[in-house]
Design an enzyme around this catalytic site. Sequence first.
Site, PDB file in Angstrom:
ATOM      1  N   PRO A 308       0.839  -1.207   0.000  1.00  5.60           N
ATOM      2  CA  PRO A 308       0.000   0.000   0.000  1.00  5.60           C
ATOM      3  C   PRO A 308       0.870   1.252   0.000  1.00  5.60           C
ATOM      4  O   PRO A 308       1.367   1.677   1.033  1.00  5.60           O
ATOM      5  CB  PRO A 308      -0.815  -0.133   1.291  1.00  5.60           C
ATOM      6  CG  PRO A 308       0.034  -0.977   2.179  1.00  5.60           C
ATOM      7  CD  PRO A 308       0.780  -1.922   1.291  1.00  5.60           C
ATOM      8  N   ASP A 486       5.576   2.662   2.586  1.00  7.23           N
ATOM      9  CA  ASP A 486       4.646   1.570   2.883  1.00  7.23           C
ATOM     10  C   ASP A 486       3.741   2.032   4.022  1.00  7.23           C
ATOM     11  O   ASP A 486       4.208   2.290   5.138  1.00  7.23           O
ATOM     12  CB  ASP A 486       5.435   0.323   3.284  1.00  7.23           C
ATOM     13  CG  ASP A 486       4.554  -0.913   3.440  1.00  7.23           C
ATOM     14  OD1 ASP A 486       3.337  -0.754   3.663  1.00  7.23           O
ATOM     15  OD2 ASP A 486       5.083  -2.026   3.364  1.00  7.23           O
ATOM     16  N   HIS A 487       2.455   2.135   3.742  1.00 10.05           N
ATOM     17  CA  HIS A 487       1.510   2.659   4.739  1.00 10.05           C
ATOM     18  C   HIS A 487       1.469   1.800   5.998  1.00 10.05           C
ATOM     19  O   HIS A 487       1.128   2.279   7.079  1.00 10.05           O
ATOM     20  CB  HIS A 487       0.107   2.744   4.110  1.00 10.05           C
ATOM     21  CG  HIS A 487      -0.770   3.764   4.757  1.00 10.05           C
ATOM     22  ND1 HIS A 487      -0.962   3.829   6.115  1.00 10.05           N
ATOM     23  CD2 HIS A 487      -1.507   4.770   4.226  1.00 10.05           C
ATOM     24  CE1 HIS A 487      -1.785   4.819   6.402  1.00 10.05           C
ATOM     25  NE2 HIS A 487      -2.130   5.411   5.267  1.00 10.05           N
ATOM     26  N   ARG A 488       1.830   0.526   5.871  1.00  5.81           N
ATOM     27  CA  ARG A 488       1.818  -0.361   7.037  1.00  5.81           C
ATOM     28  C   ARG A 488       2.925  -0.011   8.023  1.00  5.81           C
ATOM     29  O   ARG A 488       2.812  -0.316   9.210  1.00  5.81           O
ATOM     30  CB  ARG A 488       1.964  -1.822   6.585  1.00  5.81           C
ATOM     31  CG  ARG A 488       0.826  -2.315   5.698  1.00  5.81           C
ATOM     32  CD  ARG A 488       1.143  -3.645   5.053  1.00  5.81           C
ATOM     33  NE  ARG A 488       2.278  -3.563   4.139  1.00  5.81           N
ATOM     34  CZ  ARG A 488       2.698  -4.577   3.391  1.00  5.81           C
ATOM     35  NH1 ARG A 488       2.057  -5.740   3.433  1.00  5.81           N
ATOM     36  NH2 ARG A 488       3.741  -4.435   2.598  1.00  5.81           N
ATOM     37  N   VAL A 489       3.993   0.616   7.520  1.00  2.00           N
ATOM     38  CA  VAL A 489       5.126   1.001   8.365  1.00  2.00           C
ATOM     39  C   VAL A 489       5.067   2.481   8.721  1.00  2.00           C
ATOM     40  O   VAL A 489       5.242   2.864   9.883  1.00  2.00           O
ATOM     41  CB  VAL A 489       6.460   0.675   7.665  1.00  2.00           C
ATOM     42  CG1 VAL A 489       7.645   1.172   8.496  1.00  2.00           C
ATOM     43  CG2 VAL A 489       6.581  -0.829   7.412  1.00  2.00           C
TER      44      VAL A 489
END
Length: 514
Positions: A308, A486-489
């Site tokens: 993402p 990375d939107h997760r990070v």
Amino acid sequence: MAVSRLRNLVFSRAVPSLFRARFLSSYASPRPLSRTSNVERPFKDWNGSCLSRPNALSSIVGVCSNSSKLKLQIGIRHFSSADLPDHTVLGMPALSPTMNQGNIFKWTKKEGDKIEVGDIICEIETDKATLEFESLEEGYLAKILAPEGTKDVAVGQPIAITVEDPDDIEAVKTSVAGDSAVKKQEPMCQESKSEVKEQKSGFTKISPSTKLLISEYELDASSLKASGPHGTLLKGDVLAAIKSGKGSSKISPSERKPCPQISTQKSPSGRPESKTHPLQSISFEDLPDTQIRKVIARRLLESKQTIPHLYLSSDVVLDPLLSFRKDLKEKHGIKVSVNDIVIKAVAIALKNVPEANAYWDVEKGEIILYDSVDISIAVATEKGLMTPIVRNADQKSISSISSEVKQLAEKARAGKLLPNEFQGGTFSISNLGMFPVDHFCVIINPPQAGILAVGRGNKFVEPVARSDGTEMPAVVTKMNLTLSADHRVFCGKVRGAFVSALQANFSDIPRLLL
């Protein structure tokens, strides 16, 4: 009876691989190819049945055969009856973790040549670099199965046959089956169709682009599932089927027809011109791709589809950096580039915000923090984009970074980077400031979680505060930075902290020396 059985034994004895690969660099230290273990050694007893027993040798499994043709068993030395000579089949090795195929760049030995220990047999172009295939034992190159220039040879596919006795060379050549060599298959295609056949399917609507994909990949439309509104088959549904291997064509290879031959002529412009009748003449030029470019294309597509992406853009004032760079040159005789200082500024920002120096572990479903700041630098080469790494960049001086970047870029363009010089990295930088590019976005290089795009510096007229509190117009040089993360990070707090730290480093360049 026991002696009679022993005399009738015919067996295949596995031996370690005769070759190893080493990088085209005097700095490389060759490493032997990885091998499997706990394989079986086949034997044939007096009545022809195969017996097998476990063997601890590191090798590849051999098989028993009564065929008069040579069976291409990779990495096996064959000892057989008088009809077939002793031989060893060499397969395309896996020379890097991501390699699944390679190109035969050049054969340095020809058929019939004697091979000494340490001799270079051929050069193989992989997804990372061009490697040399080096002999570990003496022998003779009896048959080349993959000629020079052969592309996309799968790992494990036979590329050559060697023998120990020169008298066996001709026998091997005549004994090798005609279809054993690596050949370019004749392109097969179905009759061109303007539309996908009407089939019983789970969708009611389909777009022209989706039809084209189905026809191009010869998919079975009845097996595709629609996810769009009102039963509409979307382009994404077809792409997902292609990636998963579902929806393959019902037509067997034997039912396909060979594509019509295309005559190539020179157009007035000097380019090859393809003509098929009754179609109009089409002028085109085929550009063969390198293994590196193919891997880059596959990995970037995978990155865009599975990560993402989040984009953050910010302008930084470049004047303090330019002034600092000028002082280094005039007062200390140290010449560094803008990119060298950008690397240092990014490395310090990652050090101050360790949560940004991390990656997403897909298997664990959690964020993993790196224990070092290793910056990957995008370098354009003739074979594709390489990303050499400046390791522990936060701990190095700007002059040291400058010297290392020059050496790495030179080795990258010459194709002499070692694996530890381009594999890994915790964060990437792509700088197009030397071109007329103001700002751009880049795709994350997995498994990393961030990459910074650096544009060129531009001059702007802005109000600047004077010492007495009044404002007056002044020329300011600014440079655009765009972060792909990375939107997760990079959650809200992390991305805000990282961009703020980056801004602070550019506004106060001397702090980078602390």
